[in-house]
Structure formats: structure tokens, C-alpha cells
Design a protein around this motif. Structure first.
Motif, PDB file in Angstrom:
ATOM      1  N   ARG A  32     -30.222  31.492   2.754  1.00 49.24           N
ATOM      2  CA  ARG A  32     -28.888  31.705   2.174  1.00 49.24           C
ATOM      3  C   ARG A  32     -27.992  32.492   3.122  1.00 49.24           C
ATOM      4  N   ARG A  33     -28.570  33.449   3.823  1.00 48.44           N
ATOM      5  CA  ARG A  33     -27.774  34.217   4.790  1.00 48.44           C
ATOM      6  C   ARG A  33     -27.339  33.336   5.943  1.00 48.44           C
ATOM      7  N   ARG A  34     -28.239  32.478   6.398  1.00 49.69           N
ATOM      8  CA  ARG A  34     -27.897  31.623   7.540  1.00 49.69           C
ATOM      9  C   ARG A  34     -26.950  30.492   7.156  1.00 49.69           C
ATOM     10  N   ALA A  35     -26.895  30.177   5.866  1.00 49.45           N
ATOM     11  CA  ALA A  35     -25.945  29.163   5.405  1.00 49.45           C
ATOM     12  C   ALA A  35     -24.504  29.640   5.540  1.00 49.45           C
ATOM     13  N   SER A  36     -24.319  30.928   5.805  1.00 48.60           N
ATOM     14  CA  SER A  36     -22.967  31.440   6.019  1.00 48.60           C
ATOM     15  C   SER A  36     -22.359  30.887   7.308  1.00 48.60           C
ATOM     16  N   LEU A  37     -23.222  30.435   8.228  1.00 43.50           N
ATOM     17  CA  LEU A  37     -22.728  29.893   9.494  1.00 43.50           C
ATOM     18  C   LEU A  37     -23.228  28.484   9.782  1.00 43.50           C
ATOM     19  N   VAL A  38     -24.372  28.102   9.213  1.00 42.17           N
ATOM     20  CA  VAL A  38     -24.925  26.760   9.429  1.00 42.17           C
ATOM     21  C   VAL A  38     -24.706  25.943   8.161  1.00 42.17           C
TER      22      VAL A  38
END
Length: 304
Positions: free
Chosen positions: A207-213
Motif C-alpha cells: 500500500r505504501r509503494r502504491a503511492s508511486l507505483v
């Protein structure tokens, strides 16, 4: 603005390849068309026509196999100016190709790959990869494959660093990452989409990485998409030629030049562990010896 991560793999048939490699090439959207145009121009200049105009595809298994290097070493003189004509003749009428035509075509193939990686460097591309040992224990969990998770992690670190505001630079909108896969058989594609969604939705890290990917991947035909062809060549060269100190499988020495080019296209992210002092380096090419989750590894420990 965005970065496309074109992804392909090499060695997953578990036959002759020394490593399984999942590789991606990150290309910024504003450079993508310029890179594609220059690669097409290079293709015409070396082969005398588009190599991929018919059924042929610029894949590592075809243009970097050992026979190509053997043909390049044939004992017959070939002038640089004659290479496009000889290569085109071999492509158009391979059944009747002579020694000079075979050598000219081999030169064209090898020089094309060198030019391709040079253009990637010119346009600030970055190569990411998960290199998996052939005998690495597999996971039985239903989560995303570890090689994909490592690839997404490295890509996220790159985007995180790229979007970090510089002093006095202001706060421009973040540039996101868009994932582009080589199209698989439909059932496998659906499975990959499901695992990708679960990773980005159901895990805190995802979920944190979905902020950029962007968690929704795109699927394309590799023979029609230049970015995937680049990823394929990178995956092949990493499997057969690129080595770190931990990757001890023999490499093909004739691929050493390409391996050096790939080394320059890696990305190094420096990160800090919460429980440790100092920063540690996270390279965009990861070597994986075990695909099991941490829980699976603990369960496999013999209490005796």
C-alpha cells in the motif's frame, strides 16, 4: 509525467540458463519515443531493413546465442560498409546465405545490442532485475512471487529518490511508475494481475509503494513493444553474462562487454534500517537464493 517499467524474463524454462531472471527497464515517458526512434534508425543502419519486419524478433535467445559469436569469428573479411547489405541478404534469403552474409548478420546483431544499451544510457534508463537461483526453494504461499516483490521494491526506491525535492526546487507533482508486462497466456496473466493487486492492496508495504507505483499493470505483445524487447535482452545478458560476487555460476565471456554496460545502468538506493546505524546500499539488481517467505523458512527449521 511517469516512468514506464517494461518487464520480461529469461531462463524460466529451467533448462540451460544458469539463472532465472525477471528484468525490467525503466524509461521516462518524455524520452520513450526518442529512444524508440533511434533504435529503429540503428536497426535500419545495421540490418539494411527492420529485423523485426517479418516473423523475426530481437530476442536474446536469437541474436546473442553462441552460434552468432561463432559466425562473427568466421575467417572471411567483411568491411563495415558492407554489413547492412550482407545482413539484409541473410535475412531475406537465409537458406542461400553464404559465409560472408552470415558474418555480416552476426556483426549486425552484436553491434545492435551494444548500441541499444548505449542508447539506454543516453536516455537515462535504469535496469532492474531479480536474479533467482535455479534450485531456489519455492514458496507455497498464495502471495506475490518474491522476485516480483523485490523488483517492485527497487523500482519504488528509485521513484522515491527521483521524486525527493531538491533544495530550492519546489514541489513538482510526483512522477509515478507504470508497470508493463509481456503478455502471457491469459490464465497466467489473470493470476499475475491478481497477485499484483493483492500485493499492493493487502500488504502494508504494498500500500505504501502504491503511492508511486500504479498497481494496475498493462500487458503488451513483446514483438510489437520496443521496451519489452529491451527488457528481454537485459534479462538474457544478466542470466548469461552479468555477475556479482554472490553469483558464482559460470558466465559466457563473450557477453562481458554487455555486462559492463548493464552494470552502468543499475541504480543504487541508500536506505537505513530502523534498528541499525548507518546506511546500506540496495542495488536495482537483486540476487535471490530462496523464494520462501520468512514464516515458511522458520517452519522448515528442524527443532532437533
Amino acid at each position: 509525467m511517469a516512468w514506464f517499467l517494461f518487464i520480461d524474463e529469461s531462463g524460466h524454462d529451467r533448462k540451460a540458463s544458469p539463472y532465472e531472471v525477471l528484468a525490467g527497464v525503466a524509461i521516462q515517458d518524455r524520452f520513450l519515443w526518442s529512444l524508440v526512434k533511434e533504435l529503429h534508425t540503428t536497426e535500419l543502419a545495421l540490418f539494411g531493413r527492420r529485423y523485426s519486419a517479418g516473423n523475426d524478433e530481437l530476442k536474446g535467445t536469437k541474436i546473442l546465442k553462441k552460434k552468432v559469436f561463432q559466425h562473427a569469428g568466421l575467417n572471411v573479411p567483411v568491411n563495415d560498409d558492407d554489413i547492412p547489405l550482407l545482413a539484409r541478404s541473410a535475412l531475406d534469403d537465409g537458406a542461400n546465405a553464404g559465409v560472408k552474409e552470415l558474418k555480416g548478420l552476426a556483426f549486425a546483431k552484436l553491434r545492435y545490442v551494444e548500441a541499444l544499451f548505449s542508447l539506454c544510457e543516453k536516455y537515462f534508463c535504469r535496469i532492474f532485475a531479480s536474479v533467482v537461483e535455479i534450485d531456489a526453494p519455492s514458496t507455497a504461499s498464495g502471495g506475490p512471487r518474491k522476485d516480483y516483490a523485490y523488483l517492485f521494491e527497487r523500482f519504488f526506491y528509485f521513484l522515491e529518490d527521483y521524486n525527493s525535492p531538491q533544495p530550492s526546487a519546489g514541489h513538482a507533482p510526483a512522477e509515478h511508475g507504470i508497470i508493463v508486462f509481456d503478455e502471457l497466456e491469459k490464465t497466467k496473466s489473470h493470476l499475475l494481475i491478481d497477485q499484483t493487486h493483492r500485493y499492493f492492496k493487502d500488504t502494508a508495504t504494498g500500500r505504501r509503494r502504491a503511492s508511486l507505483v500504479v498497481p494496475e499493470p498493462f500487458f503488451v505483445h513483446s514483438d510489437l513493444t520496443t521496451g519489452v524487447q529491451i527488457a528481454d535482452l537485459a534479462a538474457y545478458c544478466i542470466s548469461w553474462g552479468f555477475r556479482t560476487s554472490r553469483m558464482i555460476k559460470p558466465a559466457r565471456p563473450e557477453l562481458a562487454g554487455y555486462a559492463k554496460q548493464i552494470a552502468r545502468l543499475r541504480y543504487r538506493a541508500d536506505r537505513r534500517a530502523p534498528d541499525k546505524e548507518g546506511a546500506f546500499a540496495v542495488w536495482s539488481i537483486a540476487h535471490i537464493t530462496d523464494l520462501r517467505t520468512g514464516v515458511e523458512k522458520l517452519e522448515d527449521i528442524d527443532p532437533q
